[in-house]
Design a protein around this motif. Structure first.
Motif, PDB file in Angstrom:
ATOM      1  N   ILE A  23       0.843  -1.200   0.000  1.00 17.68           N
ATOM      2  CA  ILE A  23       0.000   0.000   0.000  1.00 17.68           C
ATOM      3  C   ILE A  23       0.879   1.252   0.000  1.00 17.68           C
ATOM      4  CG2 ILE A  23      -1.664   1.321   1.367  1.00 17.68           C
ATOM      5  CD1 ILE A  23      -2.986  -0.984   0.064  1.00 17.68           C
ATOM      6  N   ALA A  24       1.957   1.237   0.767  1.00 21.83           N
ATOM      7  CA  ALA A  24       2.856   2.399   0.816  1.00 21.83           C
ATOM      8  C   ALA A  24       3.502   2.642  -0.547  1.00 21.83           C
ATOM      9  CB  ALA A  24       3.918   2.190   1.885  1.00 21.83           C
ATOM     10  N   ILE A  25       3.932   1.592  -1.216  1.00 22.25           N
ATOM     11  CA  ILE A  25       4.551   1.742  -2.536  1.00 22.25           C
ATOM     12  C   ILE A  25       3.530   2.249  -3.548  1.00 22.25           C
ATOM     13  CG2 ILE A  25       5.551   0.450  -4.454  1.00 22.25           C
ATOM     14  CD1 ILE A  25       7.011  -1.231  -2.329  1.00 22.25           C
ATOM     15  N   LEU A  26       2.302   1.712  -3.493  1.00 22.10           N
ATOM     16  CA  LEU A  26       1.260   2.184  -4.408  1.00 22.10           C
ATOM     17  C   LEU A  26       0.936   3.656  -4.155  1.00 22.10           C
ATOM     18  CD1 LEU A  26      -1.144  -0.869  -4.476  1.00 22.10           C
ATOM     19  CD2 LEU A  26       0.282  -0.019  -6.336  1.00 22.10           C
ATOM     20  N   PHE A  27       0.925   4.064  -2.888  1.00 23.62           N
ATOM     21  CA  PHE A  27       0.679   5.471  -2.576  1.00 23.62           C
ATOM     22  C   PHE A  27       1.776   6.345  -3.165  1.00 23.62           C
ATOM     23  CE2 PHE A  27       1.554   9.099   0.175  1.00 23.62           C
ATOM     24  CZ  PHE A  27       0.350   9.780   0.028  1.00 23.62           C
ATOM     25  N   ILE A  28       3.021   5.927  -3.043  1.00 22.96           N
ATOM     26  CA  ILE A  28       4.125   6.722  -3.593  1.00 22.96           C
ATOM     27  C   ILE A  28       4.016   6.812  -5.109  1.00 22.96           C
ATOM     28  CG2 ILE A  28       6.621   6.739  -3.953  1.00 22.96           C
ATOM     29  CD1 ILE A  28       6.862   5.619  -1.097  1.00 22.96           C
ATOM     30  N   ILE A  29       3.657   5.713  -5.755  1.00 19.75           N
ATOM     31  CA  ILE A  29       3.538   5.715  -7.217  1.00 19.75           C
ATOM     32  C   ILE A  29       2.453   6.690  -7.666  1.00 19.75           C
ATOM     33  CG2 ILE A  29       2.785   4.332  -9.188  1.00 19.75           C
ATOM     34  CD1 ILE A  29       4.290   1.980  -7.896  1.00 19.75           C
ATOM     35  N   PHE A  30       1.281   6.624  -7.029  1.00 21.65           N
ATOM     36  CA  PHE A  30       0.192   7.495  -7.463  1.00 21.65           C
ATOM     37  C   PHE A  30       0.400   8.933  -6.999  1.00 21.65           C
ATOM     38  CE2 PHE A  30      -1.811   3.300  -7.824  1.00 21.65           C
ATOM     39  CZ  PHE A  30      -2.116   3.361  -9.176  1.00 21.65           C
ATOM     40  N   ASP A  31       1.171   9.132  -5.948  1.00 20.89           N
ATOM     41  CA  ASP A  31       1.526  10.486  -5.548  1.00 20.89           C
ATOM     42  C   ASP A  31       2.485  11.097  -6.568  1.00 20.89           C
ATOM     43  OD1 ASP A  31       1.429  12.667  -3.771  1.00 20.89           O
ATOM     44  OD2 ASP A  31       3.365  12.083  -2.931  1.00 20.89           O
ATOM     45  N   LEU A  32       3.420  10.314  -7.055  1.00 21.90           N
ATOM     46  CA  LEU A  32       4.325  10.802  -8.102  1.00 21.90           C
ATOM     47  C   LEU A  32       3.574  11.074  -9.395  1.00 21.90           C
ATOM     48  CD1 LEU A  32       7.492   8.619  -7.567  1.00 21.90           C
ATOM     49  CD2 LEU A  32       7.237  11.048  -7.152  1.00 21.90           C
ATOM     50  N   GLU A  33       2.553  10.285  -9.658  1.00 23.62           N
ATOM     51  CA  GLU A  33       1.742  10.543 -10.844  1.00 23.62           C
ATOM     52  C   GLU A  33       1.117  11.935 -10.754  1.00 23.62           C
ATOM     53  OE1 GLU A  33      -2.519   9.155 -12.703  1.00 23.62           O
ATOM     54  OE2 GLU A  33      -1.667   8.045 -11.043  1.00 23.62           O
ATOM     55  N   ALA A  34       0.581  12.270  -9.605  1.00 21.02           N
ATOM     56  CA  ALA A  34      -0.011  13.602  -9.433  1.00 21.02           C
ATOM     57  C   ALA A  34       1.058  14.682  -9.552  1.00 21.02           C
ATOM     58  CB  ALA A  34      -0.710  13.686  -8.084  1.00 21.02           C
ATOM     59  N   ALA A  35       2.250  14.406  -9.049  1.00 27.19           N
ATOM     60  CA  ALA A  35       3.335  15.379  -9.152  1.00 27.19           C
ATOM     61  C   ALA A  35       3.764  15.584 -10.604  1.00 27.19           C
ATOM     62  CB  ALA A  35       4.531  14.932  -8.315  1.00 27.19           C
ATOM     63  N   PHE A  36       3.647  14.568 -11.444  1.00 32.52           N
ATOM     64  CA  PHE A  36       3.972  14.717 -12.863  1.00 32.52           C
ATOM     65  C   PHE A  36       2.861  15.415 -13.639  1.00 32.52           C
ATOM     66  CE2 PHE A  36       6.947  10.888 -12.629  1.00 32.52           C
ATOM     67  CZ  PHE A  36       8.051  11.696 -12.570  1.00 32.52           C
ATOM     68  N   LEU A  37       1.624  15.315 -13.162  1.00 35.91           N
ATOM     69  CA  LEU A  37       0.513  15.897 -13.902  1.00 35.91           C
ATOM     70  C   LEU A  37       0.498  17.425 -13.845  1.00 35.91           C
ATOM     71  CD1 LEU A  37      -2.429  13.463 -13.166  1.00 35.91           C
ATOM     72  CD2 LEU A  37      -1.341  13.911 -15.347  1.00 35.91           C
TER      73      LEU A  37
END
Length: 124
Positions: free
Chosen positions: A69-83
């Protein structure tokens, strides 16, 4: 002779940053001691990391889903940072930037669907 006056704004910036950092760290500690809210107990002083007590048997089993869950949160948080930068610079990147981001989002959606399908997001 070297002219060091150009470094003065940098030194002022660093001094202000250091003062503000110290204020953010030490001011709440001082206020809590002055107001009486500083009340350390044995439970508050114990080490706690990653959802488990820090000092246990190193061979004990633990649930890997917490880390997933922590890794998935980091991945989707980085997605928002790229958007955000992409959305701001979309007029400069044009169709190539738009297509590239759609491919990126499609890959993330496939990963999210896989995580959902395998039950990685379920928590008991």
């Amino acid at each position: 002779m070297v002219d060091l006056s150009q470094y003065l704004p940098i030194l002022i910036f660093l001094a202000i940053a250091l003062a503000m950092s110290a204020a953010f760290v030490f001011l709440p500690m001082g206020v809590s001691r002055l107001t009486g809210t500083h009340n350390p107990t044995a439970n508050k002083l114990t080490e706690y990391e990653c959802g488990f007590p820090a000092f246990e048997d190193s061979r004990s089993q633990f649930d890997v889903r917490f880390y997933l869950i922590a890794i998935l949160f980091i991945i989707f948080d980085l997605e928002a940072a790229f958007l955000f930068p992409w959305a701001v610079s979309l007029d400069m990147t044009g169709w190539a930037g738009w297509i590239t981001m759609m491919v990126f989002l499609f890959e993330l959606i496939i990963g999210f669907a896989y995580a959902w399908k395998t039950g990685a997001l379920e928590w008991e």
